[in-house]
Design an enzyme around this catalytic site. Structure first.
Site, PDB file in Angstrom:
ATOM      1  N   GLY A  70       0.677  -1.191  -0.088  1.00  0.00           N
ATOM      2  CA  GLY A  70      -0.037  -0.031   0.062  1.00  0.00           C
ATOM      3  C   GLY A  70       0.764   1.343  -0.161  1.00  0.00           C
ATOM      4  CB  THR A  71       3.860   2.404   2.034  1.00  0.00           C
ATOM      5  OG1 THR A  71       3.024   1.974   3.351  1.00  0.00           O
ATOM      6  CG2 THR A  71       4.682   3.583   2.205  1.00  0.00           C
ATOM      7  CG  ASN A 151      -6.179   3.290   8.172  1.00  0.00           C
ATOM      8  OD1 ASN A 151      -6.403   4.402   7.856  1.00  0.00           O
ATOM      9  ND2 ASN A 151      -4.981   3.170   9.095  1.00  0.00           N
ATOM     10  CB  ALA A 200      -1.421  -9.242  -0.741  1.00  0.00           C
ATOM     11  CG  HIS A 201      -0.697  -6.627   4.922  1.00  0.00           C
ATOM     12  ND1 HIS A 201      -0.363  -6.152   6.096  1.00  0.00           N
ATOM     13  CD2 HIS A 201      -0.143  -5.642   3.902  1.00  0.00           C
ATOM     14  CE1 HIS A 201      -0.325  -4.899   6.133  1.00  0.00           C
ATOM     15  NE2 HIS A 201      -0.281  -4.479   4.783  1.00  0.00           N
ATOM     16  CB  THR A 237      13.507  -9.571  -9.534  1.00  0.00           C
ATOM     17  OG1 THR A 237      14.589  -9.248 -10.345  1.00  0.00           O
ATOM     18  CG2 THR A 237      13.035 -10.906 -10.130  1.00  0.00           C
ATOM     19  CB  CYS A 330      -1.448   6.278  21.393  1.00  0.00           C
ATOM     20  SG  CYS A 330      -2.072   7.361  22.296  1.00  0.00           S
TER      21      CYS A 330
HETATM   22  C1  LIG Z   1      -5.470   2.583   4.444  1.00  0.00           C
HETATM   23  C2  LIG Z   1      -4.082   2.122   4.268  1.00  0.00           C
HETATM   24  N1  LIG Z   1      -3.172   2.659   3.433  1.00  0.00           N
HETATM   25  C3  LIG Z   1      -1.944   2.313   3.413  1.00  0.00           C
HETATM   26  C4  LIG Z   1      -1.576   1.420   4.243  1.00  0.00           C
HETATM   27  C5  LIG Z   1      -0.063   1.077   3.891  1.00  0.00           C
HETATM   28  O1  LIG Z   1       0.033  -0.316   3.447  1.00  0.00           O
HETATM   29  P1  LIG Z   1       1.127  -1.213   3.563  1.00  0.00           P
HETATM   30  O2  LIG Z   1       1.414  -1.548   5.000  1.00  0.00           O
HETATM   31  O3  LIG Z   1       0.983  -2.437   2.547  1.00  0.00           O
HETATM   32  O4  LIG Z   1       2.376  -0.376   3.025  1.00  0.00           O
HETATM   33  C6  LIG Z   1      -2.303   0.759   5.201  1.00  0.00           C
HETATM   34  C7  LIG Z   1      -1.864  -0.238   5.974  1.00  0.00           C
HETATM   35  O5  LIG Z   1      -2.127   0.117   7.317  1.00  0.00           O
HETATM   36  C8  LIG Z   1      -3.673   1.200   5.119  1.00  0.00           C
HETATM   37  O6  LIG Z   1      -4.484   0.932   6.147  1.00  0.00           O
END
Ligand SMILES: Cc1ncc(COP(=O)(O)O)c(C=O)c1O
Length: 380
Positions: A70-71, A151, A200-201, A237, A330
């Site tokens: 995601g990041t 999230n 995916a996680h 890769t 926190c």
């Molecule tokens: C809404 C959201 N965006 C981005 C991310 C980041 O994803 P990743 O951990 O796969 O880099 C997360 C993970 O907590 C998320 O919940």
């Protein structure tokens, strides 16, 4: 007893996913860019996974770009939109994931990008009138980045409404759908979304792998430079075993989506009911207590617990084997660590400890009963 209620942080892998990852690792170790038979087998696995994911989202295979999660997907879209598409203004909200917020800050400092934040109401909803006003504030090229499912508080964004508003105002639309993909269906041919991020996680797949949906002919250029992998857009890769595992996880998520949604939603409703019995004054942060307005997988609650006692709450839960989250790291009993809660909460919730409990198909009603028992013991 150990219970895992932190599925918004990450999910356990399904057995079938572990099995297929292990098979690929054993039998298919070739580099998909190699032209010999080993490489060709890996390439076939890779492209089959891409086609599979594309089909599940009604996208074209070339619109799926594999990333490390995601990041990276979020960073890729924001940086490339500035670098390649002439974007000078990014509009987002203060309740996005840090992958968006920190990428925006970097683009502001390094590239002089204008960053604007749309208002969110006290229940965490995006103010669409304000978004319209921001979109019409000047004629610079704009990208709007707003997450599909929050999230921390679970609020669901209306992607159609936001996407149409963006396109009516000639802006591009990216959605961080990391908490949505695998939990809700997506029809990319129909959705007015230019870019989307997934990992995916969050849907019982492996960590360190995800994808960006990049609409055809977007004009995006490489974000990571090097080899010609991923049609030149993302060098390196490919992690074939993880990508195949991700495809399997997504397929299984969608095969039984409706059934599993009902199952997890029942757990959430049961938890809400029991929690209300125990804490009649409990406050649900965002829309997490409202069915259909928030994801069925999580609840974020402010518990009416005195300040002196609340400091011990995390410790007590951990000691009793309960894994949950504050939404963001926190240390104290207050919510000063969560930028999302900070943006939306009012008294008395601001003085109470807030916790995020997030569920999956691997949780049971008995585990919820145990959690309620643990909370009861704490109050004694
Ligand atoms: C809404 C959201 N965006 C981005 C991310 C980041 O994803 P990743 O951990 O796969 O880099 C997360 C993970 O907590 C998320 O919940």
């Amino acid at each position: 007893m150990n219970v895992y209620f932190d599925n918004a942080a990450t999910t356990p892998l399904r057995k079938e996913v572990i099995q297929i990852i292990s098979n690929v690792m054993e039998d298919c170790f070739g580099n998909p860019s190699s032209v010999h038979a080993f490489g060709r087998t890996a390439k076939t696995n890779l492209e089959t996974a891409r086609k599979g994911i594309a089909k599940l989202l009604n996208a074209a295979p070339q619109e799926i770009i594999f990333t490390s999660g995601g990041t990276e997907s979020d960073n890729m879209i924001l940086h490339c939109a500035v670098k390649d598409l002439g974007v000078r203004t990014i509009i987002s909200s203060k309740i996005e994931h840090h992958a968006i917020l920190h990428a925006m800050e970097a683009l502001k400092i390094n590239n002089g990008i204008r960053t604007l934040y749309v208002d969110v109401t006290k229940d965490g909803s995006v103010d669409l009138d304000h978004l319209k006003a921001l979109l019409q504030s000047d004629d610079s090229r704009k990208l709007v980045s707003l997450m599909h499912v929050n999230n921390e508080i679970g609020n669901i964004l209306d992607l159609n409404a936001v996407g149409e508003l963006c396109h009516d105002n000639n802006a591009l639309f990216h959605t961080d759908a990391v908490q949505g993909v695998g939990h809700f269906t997506f029809d990319m041919e129909q959705l007015p979304v230019d870019f989307l991020s997934a990992a995916a996680h969050k849907f019982h797949g492996p960590k360190g792998v995800g994808f960006s949906f990049v609409r055809k002919n977007s004009g995006l250029q490489p974000f990571i430079h090097g080899g010609a992998q991923e049609r030149g857009l993302r060098a390196g890769t490919e992690s074939v075993h993880n990508i195949v595992g991700m495809q399997k996880a997504l397929e299984l998520a969608y095969v039984s989506l409706e059934k599993e949604k009902v199952q997890v939603n029942k757990l959430k409703s049961y938890f809400i009911e029991k929690l209300r019995e125990l804490f009649p004054d409990v406050i649900f942060n965002g829309l997490s207590g409202v069915e259909n307005k928030s994801t069925y997988t999580l609840v974020n609650v402010a518990l009416p617990i005195p300040a002196d006692k609340s400091l011990l709450l995390d410790f007590h839960l951990d000691l009793k084997g309960v894994a949950c989250s504050k939404g963001s790291a926190c240390q104290s009993g207050s919510n000063s660590g969560s930028h999302v809660l900070k943006a939306i909460q009012e008294a008395p919730a601001t003085d109470w400890p807030s916790l995020r409990f997030s569920f999956s198909i691997f949780n049971t009603k008995e585990e919820i009963d145990y959690l309620i028992q643990v909370l009861k013991e704490f109050l004694k």
